[in-house]
Scaffold this motif. Structure first.
Motif, PDB file in Angstrom:
ATOM      1  N   LEU A  44       0.846  -1.190   0.000  1.00  0.00           N
ATOM      2  CA  LEU A  44       0.000   0.000   0.000  1.00  0.00           C
ATOM      3  C   LEU A  44       0.886   1.247   0.000  1.00  0.00           C
ATOM      4  O   LEU A  44       1.100   1.885   1.035  1.00  0.00           O
ATOM      5  N   GLN A  93      -7.608  -0.106  -3.934  1.00  0.00           N
ATOM      6  CA  GLN A  93      -6.814  -0.319  -5.138  1.00  0.00           C
ATOM      7  C   GLN A  93      -5.878  -1.524  -5.024  1.00  0.00           C
ATOM      8  O   GLN A  93      -5.287  -1.927  -6.017  1.00  0.00           O
ATOM      9  N   ARG A 126       1.487  -0.031 -15.437  1.00  0.00           N
ATOM     10  CA  ARG A 126       2.193  -0.966 -14.546  1.00  0.00           C
ATOM     11  C   ARG A 126       2.489  -2.275 -15.269  1.00  0.00           C
ATOM     12  O   ARG A 126       3.552  -2.849 -15.103  1.00  0.00           O
ATOM     13  N   MET A 132      -1.895   5.500  -2.404  1.00  0.00           N
ATOM     14  CA  MET A 132      -2.741   4.428  -2.935  1.00  0.00           C
ATOM     15  C   MET A 132      -3.885   4.170  -1.964  1.00  0.00           C
ATOM     16  O   MET A 132      -3.674   4.084  -0.757  1.00  0.00           O
ATOM     17  N   LYS A 133      -5.076   4.067  -2.502  1.00  0.00           N
ATOM     18  CA  LYS A 133      -6.245   3.792  -1.671  1.00  0.00           C
ATOM     19  C   LYS A 133      -6.337   2.293  -1.397  1.00  0.00           C
ATOM     20  O   LYS A 133      -6.009   1.488  -2.269  1.00  0.00           O
TER      21      LYS A 133
END
Length: 89
Positions: free
Chosen positions: A47, A55, A63, A51-52
């Motif tokens: 994380l 996600q 990516r 970044m939530k």
């Protein structure tokens, strides 16, 4: 499946002790401190800042392209891979 994966990581990030205890019972060569330190090291990888939590487990086209390039550089892949084809329809 991704939802379960995400929930598992969120639980681990919040409190790694139960999973670490289980892993230690399966691998007595690693002590509790090593498992705790490994959990701390993994947090920013799972994380990253910005970044939530929802996600976790998602990938972007960028990516995928980066991952494919890295794998080619490491000679893990010896042919081209279409990054867009890595996504499920």
């Amino acid at each position: 499946m991704v939802k379960s994966f995400r929930e598992g990581w969120l639980q681990y990030l919040d409190n790694p002790r139960p999973a670490n205890d289980l892993m230690h019972s399966l691998n007595k060569t690693m002590d509790d401190q090593t498992f705790a330190e490994a959990a701390d090291v993994q947090k920013p990888l799972v994380l990253p800042d910005g970044m939530k939590p929802e996600q976790i487990g998602t990938m972007t086209l960028d990516r995928w392209q980066t991952l494919i390039a890295q794998m080619r550089d490491l000679k893990v892949l010896d042919s081209e891979v279409d990054a867009q084809a890595c996504f499920l329809p």
